[in-house]
Scaffold this active site. Structure first.
Site, mmCIF file in Angstrom:
data_model
loop_
_atom_site.group_PDB
_atom_site.id
_atom_site.type_symbol
_atom_site.label_atom_id
_atom_site.label_comp_id
_atom_site.label_asym_id
_atom_site.label_seq_id
_atom_site.Cartn_x
_atom_site.Cartn_y
_atom_site.Cartn_z
ATOM 1 N N HIS A 275 0.825 -1.200 0.000
ATOM 2 C CA HIS A 275 0.000 0.000 0.000
ATOM 3 C C HIS A 275 0.864 1.257 0.000
ATOM 4 O O HIS A 275 0.569 2.239 -0.705
ATOM 5 C CB HIS A 275 -0.905 -0.031 1.238
ATOM 6 C CG HIS A 275 -1.839 1.125 1.343
ATOM 7 N ND1 HIS A 275 -2.030 1.813 2.503
ATOM 8 C CD2 HIS A 275 -2.637 1.718 0.426
ATOM 9 C CE1 HIS A 275 -2.903 2.781 2.313
ATOM 10 N NE2 HIS A 275 -3.286 2.748 1.058
ATOM 11 N N GLU B 101 2.153 1.806 -3.487
ATOM 12 C CA GLU B 101 1.102 2.322 -4.373
ATOM 13 C C GLU B 101 1.026 3.842 -4.279
ATOM 14 O O GLU B 101 0.918 4.548 -5.294
ATOM 15 C CB GLU B 101 -0.232 1.693 -4.004
ATOM 16 C CG GLU B 101 -1.413 2.235 -4.790
ATOM 17 C CD GLU B 101 -2.616 2.528 -3.926
ATOM 18 O OE1 GLU B 101 -3.062 3.698 -3.906
ATOM 19 O OE2 GLU B 101 -3.112 1.597 -3.256
ATOM 20 N N HIS B 102 1.099 4.372 -3.073
ATOM 21 C CA HIS B 102 1.074 5.831 -2.901
ATOM 22 C C HIS B 102 2.297 6.487 -3.532
ATOM 23 O O HIS B 102 2.195 7.518 -4.203
ATOM 24 C CB HIS B 102 1.037 6.168 -1.407
ATOM 25 C CG HIS B 102 -0.322 6.104 -0.794
ATOM 26 N ND1 HIS B 102 -0.978 7.214 -0.313
ATOM 27 C CD2 HIS B 102 -1.160 5.068 -0.579
ATOM 28 C CE1 HIS B 102 -2.153 6.871 0.186
ATOM 29 N NE2 HIS B 102 -2.276 5.562 0.041
ATOM 30 N N GLU C 203 -5.052 8.339 6.239
ATOM 31 C CA GLU C 203 -5.991 7.426 5.579
ATOM 32 C C GLU C 203 -6.438 6.323 6.538
ATOM 33 O O GLU C 203 -7.627 5.980 6.613
ATOM 34 C CB GLU C 203 -5.336 6.827 4.331
ATOM 35 C CG GLU C 203 -6.247 5.905 3.543
ATOM 36 C CD GLU C 203 -5.567 5.292 2.331
ATOM 37 O OE1 GLU C 203 -6.239 4.529 1.598
ATOM 38 O OE2 GLU C 203 -4.360 5.560 2.111
#
Length: 445
Positions: free
Chosen positions: A68, A71-72, A148
């Site tokens: 994750h 991905e950012h 997030e």
């Protein structure tokens, strides 16, 4: 097209016509890069997806959350584009771009007009192959990801979902949160994320899918030029990574009951069991079962819990299937004072499906609902692009709308009852978030 089309990894070129006269083609480059397209007559836009078959389940204890995190970071700039340049590329043409990290794959995608597909290919290729993973941006994005996670933690339904996966799937990697936890994100190092990047973002891992207004040969040429321009050696022989095994893993339940105390107005309750794997031949049976039990306003859960008794606003069932494990669950949000009653009603309806079966009329309605929903979903190129990716990465076969409808039409009441009986015999878990006490669920677990 008549029946599903297999997608063998040792066949470099495939071409066939699917329902609606769309043309599906696949090319595997010598390096192992796979490119799939679905050309849809009359389309004026296309959705482009760059997939890597690595997700949160593939992380090691030392790098939980790296998938994750990465991905950012791929949106934060390359040697030739800043983060703003990437955003402007799509905003200036009215396009959309984003990414998703899942438990078994990561996908970077964009939706643009047909004339802007070359730009989308160039930008996505640059992001995926040439991200700087800048140290300062790494720290900035650490803060963004923590926010997030905090946002998700403020959503009691999200919290219930995470606890539910942990309870049902136990120590299986699929039971872990996709985004990691605040602790794992705070402890993540740039070196670990870079190692994760280099290990998994290679030609043999890459799957590119495009659906809509697309010319396959022109796309292959553009992708090849973009990847070679980024320094990838596409002539070096390579074979696509093997698909995950479809054999069911042994699931050991994490816990029968997990509660999280929160001073909120509703109790968010999930109960369920291990489900079926993604390639199980009974997946059409599960779709019909889910529709009957909790898939719409005419479903048993909605009618019993909401319409007849007024105990909840939101109540439904759901299924999640992966390569070697799955999960089937029921959800309701209700007053904490009614949580025991609602949980007992959901549990009873689940068992009634297995013990009492379903009627021909219920199956007919469910098949109609699923058939219509399947057809409507394919009006969107995003859905078609995603179908190509999951077909290639997980399923190993392409199933078009006509074949989907044929499989649904073959489902019988006995199929539904048999699958329901199989599911209810599996270990039950409950997760609840709110002002709830474990004693409320004692009669079930």
């Amino acid at each position: 097209m008549n029946g599903a089309v297999n997608l063998p990894l040792d066949e470099s070129e495939l071409s066939f016509t699917a329902s609606g006269n769309s043309l599906v083609r696949r090319s595997i480059l010598p390096s192992g890069v796979r490119i799939l397209t679905e050309s849809v007559p009359g389309s004026r836009s296309a959705t482009v997806g760059y997939w890597v078959a690595v997700g949160s389940r593939d992380e090691l204890p030392a790098n939980y959350g790296s998938t994750h995190f990465l991905e950012h970071l791929l949106f934060k700039g390359t040697a030739t584009r800043t983060a703003l340049d990437i955003a402007v590329s799509f905003d200036s043409v009215g396009g959309e771009h984003n990414a998703m990290t899942a438990k078994e794959y990561t996908c970077y995608y964009a939706k643009v007009q047909d004339r802007d597909v070359p730009m989308a290919v160039d930008v996505l290729t640059d992001m995926l192959t040439s991200s700087l993973l800048d140290p300062d941006e790494f720290e900035t994005e650490r803060g963004v990801i923590l926010e997030e996670l905090a946002m998700a933690d403020d959503d009691p339904a999200d919290v219930a979902g995470e606890r539910f996966f942990e309870a049902v799937l136990g120590d299986h990697p699929l039971g872990r949160p996709i985004g990691g936890s605040p602790d794992t994100i705070l402890s993540a190092t740039r070196d670990a994320v870079i190692a994760h990047y280099r290990l998994n973002y290679r030609p043999q891992d890459l799957v590119i899918t495009v659906a809509g207004a697309i010319d396959h040969d022109a796309l292959v040429r553009r992708v090849t030029a973009a990847l070679e321009g980024a320094g990838w050696d596409l002539e070096r022989p390579g074979t696509p990574v093997d698909r995950r095994s479809g054999s069911g893993a042994e699931i050991v339940r994490g816990s029968a009951l997990r509660t999280v105390s929160r001073p909120i107005e509703q109790a968010n309750i999930m109960l369920g069991v291990p489900g079926i794997v993604a390639t199980d031949d009974r997946r059409s049976h599960l779709s019909v079962l889910n529709s009957i039990l909790g898939g719409g306003m005419s479903s048993r859960l909605f009618q019993e819990v909401r319409e007849r008794r007024g105990l909840a606003y939101s109540v439904y069932s759901f299924g999640s299937s992966y390569s070697d494990a799955g999960l089937f669950g029921l959800y309701a949000g209700c007053s904490p004072a009614k949580s025991a009653q609602v949980a007992e009603l959901m549990h009873a309806e689940f068992h009634r499906l297995a013990n009492g079966g379903v009627s021909d009329d219920e199956v007919r309605r469910a098949v109609g609902q699923l058939s219509g929903a399947s057809a409507l979903a394919l009006e969107d190129s995003d859905t078609r692009m995603s179908r190509l990716g999951k077909s290639e990465i997980t399923m190993g076969e392409f199933v078009d709308l006509d074949e989907t409808l044929r499989r649904l039409a073959r489902v019988t009441p006995d199929h539904v009852r048999s699958l329901a009986a199989d599911l209810v015999a599996r270990p039950l878990s409950i997760a609840a978030v709110g002002t709830v006490d474990e004693s409320a669920f004692a009669s079930i677990v």
